[in-house]
Scaffold this motif. Structure first.
Motif, PDB file in Angstrom:
ATOM      1  N   ILE A  69       8.705   5.919  -1.488  1.00 16.07           N
ATOM      2  CA  ILE A  69       9.651   5.194  -2.369  1.00 16.07           C
ATOM      3  C   ILE A  69       8.690   4.240  -2.782  1.00 16.07           C
ATOM      4  N   THR A  70       7.306   3.921  -2.713  1.00 16.27           N
ATOM      5  CA  THR A  70       6.458   3.083  -2.799  1.00 16.27           C
ATOM      6  C   THR A  70       6.379   2.243  -4.501  1.00 16.27           C
ATOM      7  N   ASP A  71       6.640   3.233  -5.516  1.00 16.36           N
ATOM      8  CA  ASP A  71       6.814   2.602  -6.745  1.00 16.36           C
ATOM      9  C   ASP A  71       8.036   1.934  -6.973  1.00 16.36           C
ATOM     10  N   LEU A  72       9.038   2.205  -6.435  1.00 20.12           N
ATOM     11  CA  LEU A  72      10.179   1.682  -6.583  1.00 20.12           C
ATOM     12  C   LEU A  72      10.322   0.187  -5.767  1.00 20.12           C
ATOM     13  N   VAL A  73       9.838   0.097  -4.450  1.00 20.89           N
ATOM     14  CA  VAL A  73       9.816  -1.226  -3.912  1.00 20.89           C
ATOM     15  C   VAL A  73       8.847  -2.042  -4.550  1.00 20.89           C
ATOM     16  N   ASN A  74       7.454  -1.618  -5.039  1.00 18.02           N
ATOM     17  CA  ASN A  74       6.543  -2.605  -5.705  1.00 18.02           C
ATOM     18  C   ASN A  74       7.323  -3.152  -6.924  1.00 18.02           C
ATOM     19  N   GLU A  75       8.111  -2.350  -7.553  1.00 18.37           N
ATOM     20  CA  GLU A  75       8.837  -2.736  -8.739  1.00 18.37           C
ATOM     21  C   GLU A  75       9.677  -3.973  -8.327  1.00 18.37           C
ATOM     22  N   TRP A  76      10.512  -3.650  -7.169  1.00 18.24           N
ATOM     23  CA  TRP A  76      11.359  -5.029  -6.551  1.00 18.24           C
ATOM     24  C   TRP A  76      10.475  -6.260  -6.338  1.00 18.24           C
ATOM     25  N   LEU A  77       9.377  -6.012  -5.644  1.00 18.37           N
ATOM     26  CA  LEU A  77       8.753  -7.297  -5.195  1.00 18.37           C
ATOM     27  C   LEU A  77       8.036  -7.873  -6.605  1.00 18.37           C
ATOM     28  N   SER A  78       7.414  -7.183  -7.474  1.00 19.45           N
ATOM     29  CA  SER A  78       6.909  -7.880  -8.613  1.00 19.45           C
ATOM     30  C   SER A  78       7.848  -8.541  -9.675  1.00 19.45           C
ATOM     31  N   GLY A  79       9.160  -8.374  -9.374  1.00 14.93           N
ATOM     32  CA  GLY A  79      10.229  -8.873 -10.207  1.00 14.93           C
ATOM     33  C   GLY A  79      10.338  -7.989 -11.402  1.00 14.93           C
ATOM     34  N   LYS A  86       0.733  -1.384   0.048  1.00 12.00           N
ATOM     35  CA  LYS A  86      -0.069   0.022  -0.061  1.00 12.00           C
ATOM     36  C   LYS A  86       0.728   1.080   0.049  1.00 12.00           C
ATOM     37  N   TYR A  87       1.980   1.240   0.795  1.00  9.71           N
ATOM     38  CA  TYR A  87       2.746   2.302   0.678  1.00  9.71           C
ATOM     39  C   TYR A  87       4.208   1.799   1.244  1.00  9.71           C
ATOM     40  N   ALA A  88       5.213   2.379   0.927  1.00 11.05           N
ATOM     41  CA  ALA A  88       6.513   2.151   1.408  1.00 11.05           C
ATOM     42  C   ALA A  88       7.046   3.475   1.734  1.00 11.05           C
ATOM     43  N   THR A  89       7.818   3.784   2.795  1.00 13.41           N
ATOM     44  CA  THR A  89       8.591   5.022   2.988  1.00 13.41           C
ATOM     45  C   THR A  89       9.942   4.892   3.728  1.00 13.41           C
ATOM     46  N   LEU A  90      10.838   5.433   3.045  1.00 12.80           N
ATOM     47  CA  LEU A  90      12.057   5.519   3.488  1.00 12.80           C
ATOM     48  C   LEU A  90      12.274   6.661   4.644  1.00 12.80           C
ATOM     49  N   GLU A 114      19.925   2.570  18.469  1.00 14.62           N
ATOM     50  CA  GLU A 114      19.207   2.253  17.419  1.00 14.62           C
ATOM     51  C   GLU A 114      18.147   2.852  16.829  1.00 14.62           C
ATOM     52  N   SER A 115      17.407   3.948  17.905  1.00 13.99           N
ATOM     53  CA  SER A 115      16.385   4.568  17.499  1.00 13.99           C
ATOM     54  C   SER A 115      16.377   5.644  16.386  1.00 13.99           C
ATOM     55  N   LEU A 116      17.676   5.683  15.998  1.00 13.27           N
ATOM     56  CA  LEU A 116      18.345   6.853  15.129  1.00 13.27           C
ATOM     57  C   LEU A 116      18.440   6.060  13.853  1.00 13.27           C
ATOM     58  N   ARG A 117      18.746   5.072  13.662  1.00 11.73           N
ATOM     59  CA  ARG A 117      19.004   4.257  12.362  1.00 11.73           C
ATOM     60  C   ARG A 117      17.876   4.523  11.384  1.00 11.73           C
ATOM     61  N   PRO A 118      18.207   4.369   9.929  1.00  9.74           N
ATOM     62  CA  PRO A 118      17.377   4.452   9.024  1.00  9.74           C
ATOM     63  C   PRO A 118      16.609   2.965   9.015  1.00  9.74           C
ATOM     64  N   PHE A 119      15.270   3.163   8.209  1.00  7.21           N
ATOM     65  CA  PHE A 119      14.649   1.998   8.098  1.00  7.21           C
ATOM     66  C   PHE A 119      13.685   2.237   7.133  1.00  7.21           C
ATOM     67  N   LEU A 120      12.966   1.281   6.557  1.00 10.05           N
ATOM     68  CA  LEU A 120      11.876   1.126   5.670  1.00 10.05           C
ATOM     69  C   LEU A 120      10.552   0.801   6.293  1.00 10.05           C
ATOM     70  N   ALA A 121       9.702   1.672   6.297  1.00 10.34           N
ATOM     71  CA  ALA A 121       8.181   1.337   6.622  1.00 10.34           C
ATOM     72  C   ALA A 121       7.362   0.897   5.550  1.00 10.34           C
ATOM     73  N   PHE A 122       6.557  -0.086   5.754  1.00 10.66           N
ATOM     74  CA  PHE A 122       5.449  -0.413   4.765  1.00 10.66           C
ATOM     75  C   PHE A 122       4.350  -1.284   5.284  1.00 10.66           C
ATOM     76  N   GLU A 123       3.391  -1.300   4.313  1.00 13.33           N
ATOM     77  CA  GLU A 123       2.239  -2.343   4.577  1.00 13.33           C
ATOM     78  C   GLU A 123       1.750  -2.818   3.602  1.00 13.33           C
ATOM     79  N   THR A 124       1.556  -4.158   3.549  1.00 13.57           N
ATOM     80  CA  THR A 124       1.307  -4.865   2.154  1.00 13.57           C
ATOM     81  C   THR A 124      -0.151  -5.025   2.165  1.00 13.57           C
ATOM     82  N   THR A 125      -0.743  -5.399   1.010  1.00  8.71           N
ATOM     83  CA  THR A 125      -2.188  -5.454   0.695  1.00  8.71           C
ATOM     84  C   THR A 125      -3.062  -6.770   1.418  1.00  8.71           C
TER      85      THR A 125
END
Length: 283
Positions: free
Chosen positions: A139-149, A76-80, A177-188
């Motif tokens: 970066i939702t569009d990019l991550v979805n391209e990765w997941l779809s192959g 549904k979304y992916a945020t860096l 650890e609370s300051l480290r980068p992360f990817l947050a997302f939710e699948t459909t």
């Protein structure tokens, strides 16, 4: 009968109002490269971007996330999420772009003075200002391209526009650890993991890649149960669906693919405790 309808209505309402769980993922690799002659490099716990020719600061940031567990799903979304702790003292903004990396790399082996190859399409153009703290980048569009192959996941490059000075972020090695980068997302379709306390299930597909013949799904489970298997193409179209009873321990399930064209497919293995997605390549 009234009690039955009330119960069904309550269950439906609970289903509709249940909030899907957000998943957060730490980078598998992150690093800074400087191809200029300034000799300025950040310590391991920092990531820098700059494209400032007067000082020969050509710093680029490369970040990669291991998303193999979620292949075949749609987000549904992916945020860096990056935490900026330092910005150019003169307060000038640092506009930038995110590009998909086009070759494999590792922070432990990639030369810190050599730029990596990346695509021309910009998937996001965040601008970092003198405001310190967290920045959330879609970066939702990019991550979805990765997941779809559709695109191989080699991570992305974060690159400052020409003529811009430093923006500096914490890396995955940050002490806090609370300051480290992360990817947050939710699948459909929910979280792509099993409840280890109940099912403790894992699986592998072999041969993979397969060559126009049947392949096998090898499942290891802690308890006997029924698994439901769906084979989808890379566009999400269901090719086949069936279920199979498995015992505790190792089980092998044959997956017929002899009539399928070469390409990328996704196998979904589902139980009452959750599901896994595996990529299948047919040559």
């Amino acid at each position: 009968m009234k009690k039955f309808y009330f119960t069904m209505a309550f269950m439906l309402l609970a289903l509709l109002t249940t909030k899907a769980q957000e998943i957060t993922l730490a980078p598998s690799d992150d690093m800074t490269v400087n191809s200029g002659s300034s000799g300025m490099f950040p310590p391991d716990d920092q990531l820098w971007i700059a494209t400032w020719s007067p000082m020969q600061n050509y710093h680029q940031v490369y970040i990669k996330f291991d998303l193999s567990e979620y292949e075949g799903q749609t987000l549904k979304y992916a945020t860096l999420n990056l935490n900026q702790f330092f910005h150019a003292p003169d307060g000038s903004p640092t506009p930038s772009n995110i590009f998909a990396i086009a070759e494999n790399w590792s922070e432990s082996t990639w030369p810190s003075n050599t730029n990596i190859t990346y695509g021309e399409e910009s998937y996001a153009n965040p601008e970092f200002t003198e405001k310190l703290g967290w920045y959330e980048i879609d970066i939702t569009d990019l991550v979805n391209e990765w997941l779809s192959g559709e695109r191989e996941n080699y991570g992305f490059a974060l690159i400052a526009n020409s003529g811009t000075k430093f923006a500096e972020f914490y890396s995955k090695e940050a002490t806090d650890e609370s300051l480290r980068p992360f990817l947050a997302f939710e699948t459909t379709s929910g979280v792509g993991t099993f409840d280890a306390g109940q099912a403790n299930i894992s699986c592998n597909i072999y041969p993979n890649p397969a060559i126009n013949q049947n392949t096998n799904i090898c499942i290891s489970a802690a308890i006997a149960q029924t698994v439901y298997i769906t084979l989808n193409d890379m566009h999400g179209k269901t090719i086949s669906y069936f279920n199979s009873a498995i015992n505790a321990g190792q089980s092998k399930i044959e997956l017929p693919i002899e009539n399928l064209q070469a390409g990328i497919y996704f196998v979904r293995i589902e139980t009452p405790h959750g599901f896994l997605n595996k990529k299948l390549v047919i040559n």
